[in-house]
Design a protein around this motif. Structure first.
Motif, PDB file in Angstrom:
ATOM      1  N   GLU A  62       0.570  -1.329  -0.229  1.00 18.69           N
ATOM      2  CA  GLU A  62      -0.350  -0.191   0.034  1.00 18.69           C
ATOM      3  C   GLU A  62       0.474   1.068  -0.052  1.00 18.69           C
ATOM      4  O   GLU A  62       0.462   2.255  -1.151  1.00 18.69           O
ATOM      5  N   GLU A  63       2.069   1.125   0.741  1.00 20.77           N
ATOM      6  CA  GLU A  63       2.755   2.618   0.918  1.00 20.77           C
ATOM      7  C   GLU A  63       3.568   2.449  -0.624  1.00 20.77           C
ATOM      8  O   GLU A  63       3.918   3.959  -0.977  1.00 20.77           O
ATOM      9  N   GLN A  66       1.323   4.400  -2.814  1.00 16.73           N
ATOM     10  CA  GLN A  66       1.106   5.647  -2.480  1.00 16.73           C
ATOM     11  C   GLN A  66       1.967   6.717  -3.118  1.00 16.73           C
ATOM     12  O   GLN A  66       1.690   7.297  -3.488  1.00 16.73           O
ATOM     13  N   HIS A  67       3.041   6.076  -3.195  1.00 18.05           N
ATOM     14  CA  HIS A  67       4.798   6.583  -3.412  1.00 18.05           C
ATOM     15  C   HIS A  67       4.302   7.147  -5.430  1.00 18.05           C
ATOM     16  O   HIS A  67       4.541   8.564  -5.396  1.00 18.05           O
ATOM     17  N   LEU A  69       1.763   6.631  -7.410  1.00 20.26           N
ATOM     18  CA  LEU A  69       0.896   7.798  -7.265  1.00 20.26           C
ATOM     19  C   LEU A  69       1.372   9.061  -7.392  1.00 20.26           C
ATOM     20  O   LEU A  69       0.906  10.222  -7.694  1.00 20.26           O
ATOM     21  N   LEU A  70       1.550   9.346  -6.137  1.00 17.08           N
ATOM     22  CA  LEU A  70       1.502  10.861  -5.418  1.00 17.08           C
ATOM     23  C   LEU A  70       3.214  11.714  -6.731  1.00 17.08           C
ATOM     24  O   LEU A  70       2.835  12.195  -7.029  1.00 17.08           O
ATOM     25  N   ASP A  76      -2.625  12.197  -4.796  1.00 17.00           N
ATOM     26  CA  ASP A  76      -3.099  12.058  -3.627  1.00 17.00           C
ATOM     27  C   ASP A  76      -4.654  10.882  -3.534  1.00 17.00           C
ATOM     28  O   ASP A  76      -5.139  11.283  -3.238  1.00 17.00           O
ATOM     29  N   VAL A  77      -4.248   9.813  -2.978  1.00 18.21           N
ATOM     30  CA  VAL A  77      -5.717   9.072  -2.700  1.00 18.21           C
ATOM     31  C   VAL A  77      -5.749   8.908  -1.517  1.00 18.21           C
ATOM     32  O   VAL A  77      -7.093   8.846  -1.081  1.00 18.21           O
ATOM     33  N   ASN A  78      -4.989  10.111  -0.627  1.00 13.69           N
ATOM     34  CA  ASN A  78      -6.051  10.137   0.718  1.00 13.69           C
ATOM     35  C   ASN A  78      -7.123  11.758   0.474  1.00 13.69           C
ATOM     36  O   ASN A  78      -7.090  11.606   1.570  1.00 13.69           O
ATOM     37  N   TYR A 205      -3.935  -0.221  -6.199  1.00 16.69           N
ATOM     38  CA  TYR A 205      -4.270   0.232  -4.476  1.00 16.69           C
ATOM     39  C   TYR A 205      -5.772  -0.234  -4.249  1.00 16.69           C
ATOM     40  O   TYR A 205      -6.128  -0.524  -3.107  1.00 16.69           O
ATOM     41  N   SER A 206      -6.464   0.036  -5.119  1.00 19.10           N
ATOM     42  CA  SER A 206      -7.563   0.309  -4.541  1.00 19.10           C
ATOM     43  C   SER A 206      -8.524  -1.649  -4.181  1.00 19.10           C
ATOM     44  O   SER A 206      -9.479  -1.628  -3.411  1.00 19.10           O
ATOM     45  N   LYS A 209      -7.115  -2.337  -0.958  1.00 21.04           N
ATOM     46  CA  LYS A 209      -8.535  -1.394   0.372  1.00 21.04           C
ATOM     47  C   LYS A 209     -10.055  -1.424   0.297  1.00 21.04           C
ATOM     48  O   LYS A 209     -10.330  -0.911   0.940  1.00 21.04           O
TER      49      LYS A 209
END
Length: 263
Positions: A62-63, A66-67, A69-70, A76-78, A205-206, A209
């Motif tokens: 997951e981490e 996120q990296h 994608l960002l 930013d998935v958040n 990622y989806s 999560k």
């Protein structure tokens, strides 16, 4: 009935033809034949890109996703739902939108853009419906006994003429869609690494999560790209390039299927 139909139908078709007219494509230069070995090399390079992306993200947690994608995709998935969807849409737009700046005085209808492309798709669907209704009107009228006995064929020549006009307009749209689609595909191919790794990371990622909304967002972008490819791909006029585009469509549909399998 016939007179009312003729008046209303003629007005609708007249408006439709006026909407289509600005999109009439200009004559384009014929494409030079592409060497077969270039296509083979392109396909190998394309398959190498897909394999590289899949390997890079095969064991991503997951981490790491996120990296990726960002840092690579500015996503930013958040972020909140609306902001996140805007980031995804904007990123994909940047890499698939064929953009040719218009010079002063250029007709905006001549621009190769997703906006014009979508308008052409809507005009195509509407024109096909109009053609169906006019043809159906002619067919139903000719079935009636009173028509066969007392009405000459010239009585409905106006409807036959309208079918011809609609066929001409639809041919114009088809040609323009194929030409624009072909240019858009070229940009998608040129940027496929960043497009594919973005979509693959979003899907992975989806899934991790169990975020159905994010999965649907990624799936919508895949559909969006496939819709842009479809007119030229279906036309089978791409010669050697068609082989490379087949691989592109296949990989996108595989990713599409992986999303749907979880739903």
């Amino acid at each position: 009935m016939s007179k009312s139909y003729q008046e209303n139908g003629s007005k609708a078709i007249e408006r439709y033809l006026a909407d289509v007219a600005p999109y009439a494509a200009q004559k384009v230069e014929e494409e030079q034949p592409q060497a077969a070995e270039v296509t083979v090399l392109s396909i190998r390079a394309f398959n190498g890109i897909v394999a590289m992306c899949q390997e890079e993200l095969s064991n991503a947690d997951e981490e790491h996703l996120q990296h990726i994608l960002l840092m690579m995709c500015h996503i930013d998935v958040n972020a909140s739902g609306e902001v996140l969807c805007g980031q995804i849409n904007g990123f994909i737009s940047h890499y698939i939108e064929y953009y040719r700046p218009l010079s002063e005085g250029d007709d905006p209808y001549s621009a190769i853009s997703e906006e014009n492309f979508n308008k052409l798709i809507r005009l195509k669907h509407y024109g096909e419906k109009l053609r169906y209704y006019v043809k159906n009107f002619i067919a139903q009228s000719k079935k009636r006994k009173w028509y066969q006995l007392s009405i000459s064929a010239s009585k409905y020549q106006w409807a036959e003429d309208q079918v011809h006009d609609l066929e001409t307009a639809l041919a114009t749209i088809k040609y323009r869609l194929e030409e624009d689609s072909d240019k858009m595909i070229q940009k998608i191919v040129d940027n496929f690494y960043i497009i594919y790794i973005c979509l693959l990371a979003l899907v992975k990622y989806s899934k991790l999560k169990q975020d159905l909304i994010l999965e649907l967002s990624a799936n919508a972008q895949i559909d969006r790209i496939l819709d842009m490819i479809d007119p030229s791909f279906q036309a089978h006029t791409l010669k050697n390039k068609y082989l490379l585009y087949y691989h592109l469509v296949y990989e996108l549909k595989e990713l599409h299927t992986s999303v749907l399998s979880d739903m």
